[in-house]
Design an enzyme around this catalytic site. Structure first.
Site, PDB file in Angstrom:
ATOM      1  N   GLU A 150       5.375  -3.618  -5.128  1.00  0.00           N
ATOM      2  CA  GLU A 150       4.987  -3.382  -6.524  1.00  0.00           C
ATOM      3  C   GLU A 150       5.983  -2.508  -7.275  1.00  0.00           C
ATOM      4  OE1 GLU A 150       2.862  -3.691  -4.111  1.00  0.00           O
ATOM      5  OE2 GLU A 150       1.294  -5.028  -4.849  1.00  0.00           O
ATOM      6  N   HIS A 192     -10.189  -0.507  -3.847  1.00  0.00           N
ATOM      7  CA  HIS A 192      -9.976  -1.763  -4.569  1.00  0.00           C
ATOM      8  C   HIS A 192     -10.877  -1.885  -5.799  1.00  0.00           C
ATOM      9  CE1 HIS A 192      -7.853  -2.859  -0.928  1.00  0.00           C
ATOM     10  NE2 HIS A 192      -7.494  -4.009  -1.449  1.00  0.00           N
TER      11      HIS A 192
END
Ligand SMILES: Cc1ncc(C[n+]2csc(CCOP(=O)(O)OP(=O)(O)O)c2C)c(N)n1
Ligand SMILES: [Mg+2]
Lengths: 461, 345
Positions: free
Chosen positions: A195, A264
């Site tokens: 990322e 998450h």
């Protein structure tokens, strides 16, 4: 010509220092780089080097002197062929350069007004998003997002999408379904799981003239890239004095899905909404997902586009138009009402709409405003509504501390205080990491029941 | 994978045109004098905050700019004054940015660490250690996507070379054959930490091998060696073979920033580099021994450069502070400049 050697500032905060030791004496020849003296600053003892070459003609401040102000002449440097006699009346000692003091920042007398305060009377834009009579089609949010990207990629070949599993896998959440087939691997690019790196590459590509769409598998993982998003993408236009912008869209699911636990499930809306230079979008409906994503891709600034996994499969009416866009900074009023204003955005809208429906059955008329974008945010729509209903409840799934709801409550308090008949009540996620157990997860999120209770609280029912 | 050995020492009498040599001398001297002046202005309180000087490292950017072609891009860290001058940015605009004035490249809103020039393809000026590395690869990505043959020089330090995003970038740059020259400016220190104390493996460029990236080590105190290696790297990238790593061994004479007491190394160490390896002195000797220039010629160049630098300092002092309304501008763009920036004549 003889030059004065001035007491240097040797740290960002130094105003005066101790001239601890001279390492040269009068008559010494010095060259650039030679150490002249040791100076004690507020932080450390530093060696002070000569910049010019010449002969030390006169030492004006003896070693051991404390509290020597920055810019005081401490010695005189002679050029070739000069003698001290040429400079007998050298150096008025406290002739500190005024520019230095000015530069060190007397506060400006009056700062310009903040943009947000400029118009005291709210003037909401209530124009419809599409012309009356437009044919509507039923679409899921997922399909609407895909169509938005595909339409923009057909329109501008500088637009490309990159991210993990966006190409061959057709998207971890199938948002990029079919796009590899249509646009090929030059424009639909699978990245390794890095990322930080691919976000930086996206930012560089935007600097270089492209219009990247960077998909995060979820925004939780964008934490690894937040430096590039904020320090590189959001701030460069300002730091370059307007020369270098970063037209890029960061998109992906954000917030709680279902039972995926603390790492998450976070809603990052408030984080990004606090950063000047970013635009922040959090759509609820499919038409907004489509119209706002198209606007985001065309916007010359970095846009954070926060989707929601639970909303992906929800179906809404979407106008059948060749080129349908929704402007940023324009809220949508989903329900008009008189008793209370419910402000929400993104998945918060599901609770807001559900609550309004149930409240109507009890005779409470709620106005429901979907902000759609948090930066820019449509203050006018909120304020105009609150001035009408005199009460406000906000609904979001983010954490309660320093939430976007807090910002709204404070804005309403500052700009519509006299109109309020009750404090603004914020319905948010709870102040806990997201638990896994089904019952606890439910409790950690906000709910229709909480919204109804909040409305009753502000309407004193 | 056939990585290169360090280039052989430059021959005693290098094969270089007199005019080129004079140009390198001028360019390196401009950076040095500019930086000395910046140090002075800092001492006078006219420059604030952090100010990282490039003194000692001049041969790196001058050598690599000599290998660059029109349209090539560059991006670097906060130690950026030398890079800006070397790619042709106006010393006045750079100095006025250091003093935080309206006439600065960023209208005084960026400062020493944050300057940009679309015109000169200079993409910053980045204050976060190693953030410029993926950005540089992204610039190269854009050029490859657009189908031109440009190359991006991505500069970073030995300290930055330990950041994770560098290796994420290496991987993608090689995977996608991006035309990016990664230039590791190994000046042997990251603030007060010597490479010996931060890094187990002795050479940074060799790490490229793990990603299949070619590279080499270069003597960064020798502008001709840097240019040579730069040309190899550029040719490699331009021909579509992917990225290339240059680890340029160099040395900064001054502290990390202005407030660095530099207790982590000895005065002797610095003095030895200055006396024995100085990049400007090196070219000066080449010019004199090759009889390309006389002492007087060089003196007059020195004088010219001093004037340019003094003018930039005057400009930087006289340019007004930005208007207070500038606080609220350039946060969002209404539109971006379209297409390629024009190259100045
Ligand atoms: C991510 C990050 N961590 C720490 C810092 C503080 N810092 C600024 S420069 C620097 C040293 C970097 O050294 P190097 O990469 O060798 O570059 P040099 O200064 O030698 O040019 C540090 C730790 C920073 N700016 N960014
Ligand atoms: Mg270093």
């Amino acid at each position: 010509m003889a030059t004065e050697i001035l007491m240097p500032a040797l740290s960002p905060t130094m105003e005066e220092g101790t001239l601890a030791k001279w390492l040269v004496k009068e008559g010494d020849e010095v060259a650039s780089g030679d150490i002249l003296a040791e100076i004690e600053t507020d932080k450390a003892t530093m060696e002070f080097e000569a910049v010019d070459e010449g002969t030390i003609g006169k030492i004006l401040v003896p070693e051991g002197s404390e509290g020597v102000k920055v810019n005081t002449a401490i010695a005189v440097l002679l050029d070739e062929g000069e003698s001290v006699d040429d400079v007998t009346d050298a150096a008025p000692v406290d002739d500190a350069k005024p520019a230095a003091d000015e530069a060190r920042g007397a506060a400006p007398e009056k700062t310009p007004a903040r943009v947000a305060d400029e118009h005291p009377t709210p003037q909401p834009d209530s124009s419809p998003d599409w012309p009356e009579g437009t044919e509507m089609v039923q679409q899921t949010v997922r399909e609407a997002l895909r169509d938005a990207m595909a339409e923009e990629m057909r329109r501008d070949d500088h637009v490309f999408v990159m991210g993990e599993e966006v190409a061959e896998y057709n998207g971890a959440y199938k948002i990029t379904q079919g796009m590899l087939d249509e646009f090929g691997d030059k424009r639909v690019i699978d990245t390794p799981i890095t990322e930080h790196g691919f976000t930086g590459i996206g930012v560089g590509a935007a600097f270089g003239g492209l219009r990247p769409i960077v998909e995060f598998m979820t925004f939780n993982f964008a934490m690894q890239a937040i430096d590039q998003i904020i320090n590189s993408a959001a701030k460069t236009l300002y730091m370059s004095g307007g020369q270098m912008g970063c037209p890029i869209v960061f998109r992906g699911p954000n917030g709680a899905a279902a039972r995926v636990g603390a790492q998450h499930s976070q809603d990052y809306a408030a984080w990004y909404a606090s950063v000047p230079g970013l635009k922040v979008v959090q759509p609820y409906s499919a038409s907004d997902a489509k119209g706002l994503l198209k606007t985001a891709i065309r916007d010359p600034n970095p846009v954070i586009f926060l989707e929601n996994e639970i909303l992906y499969g929800k179906t809404f009416d979407v106008p059948k138009l060749d080129d349908f866009t929704v402007p940023f900074g324009k809220a949508r009023i989903w329900r008009e009402g008189d008793d209370v204003t419910i402000v929400s955005w993104g998945i918060g809208m599901t609770y807001a709409m559900d609550a309004a429906e149930k409240l109507a059955e009890e005779g409470i008329s709620a106005e429901v405003i979907d902000l759609r974008t948090l930066r820019p945010v449509d203050y006018d729509a909120i304020l105009a509504s609150v001035m009408k209903t005199n009460r406000c409840v906000t609904v979001e799934e983010g954490f309660p501390v320093a939430s976007f709801s807090d910002h709204l409550a404070s804005t309403i308090m500052q700009r519509a205080f006299d109109y309020l008949d009750a404090p603004v009540v914020t319905c948010t996620g709870k102040d806990v990491p997201m638990p896994y157990a089904a019952n606890l997860e439910k409790l950690a999120l906000t709910s229709t029941t909480e919204v109804i209770e909040a409305v009753k609280q502000v309407t004193y029912r | 994978m056939a990585a290169r050995k360090p280039a052989a020492k430059a021959a005693a009498i290098p094969n270089v045109a007199k005019d080129d040599l004079l140009q390198y001398y001028r360019d390196m001297l401009l950076i040095r004098r500019f930086e000395e002046k910046a140090g002075q202005l800092y001492g006078m309180g006219l420059i604030g905050g952090f100010c990282h000087l490039y003194i000692g490292q001049e041969a790196v950017v001058v050598g690599l700019e000599a290998a660059a072609s029109k349209g090539d891009k560059r991006v670097t860290s906060y130690r950026d004054h030398g890079h800006m001058l070397a790619c042709g940015m106006d010393p006045k605009g750079v100095m006025a940015e250091l003093t935080g004035r309206e006439g600065g490249y960023s209208k005084g809103k960026g400062g020493s660490m944050h300057m940009f020039s679309r015109e000169k393809h200079f993409y910053g000026g980045h204050g976060i250690v190693a953030a410029q590395v993926p950005i540089g690869a992204g610039l190269a990505f854009a050029d490859k996507y657009l189908g031109n043959d440009r190359v991006t020089f991505t500069y970073f330090g030995d300290g930055a070379a330990n950041q994770g995003q560098v290796y994420e970038t290496y991987n993608m740059a090689e995977l996608w054959d991006l035309p990016c020259v990664f230039v590791i400016e190994n000046n042997q220190y990251a603030m007060g930490t010597s490479t010996k104390r931060s890094t187990k493996s002795p050479s940074y460029w060799e790490r490229g091998a793990a990603y299949g990236i070619e590279g080499e080590e270069v003597d960064g105190m020798d502008v001709l060696a840097v240019k040579d290696a730069g040309q190899r790297a550029v040719e490699y990238c331009r021909s579509g073979k992917g990225p290339y790593i240059l680890e340029v061994k160099t040395y900064r004479y001054r502290g990390h920033s202005m407030s660095d007491p530099a207790k982590y190394r000895t005065r002797d160490e610095v003095q030895k580099m200055r006396e024995e390896r100085d990049c400007i002195e090196h070219v000066r000797q080449l010019l004199l021994t090759g009889e390309h220039a006389s002492e007087d010629d060089l003196k007059s160049i020195d004088k010219e450069i001093k004037e340019i630098v003094n003018e930039s300092a005057e400009f930087a002092k006289e340019s007004p502070e930005p208007d207070l309304s500038e606080l609220w501008t350039d946060i969002y763009a209404d539109e971006l400049p379209q297409g390629e920036p024009e190259e100045a004549a």
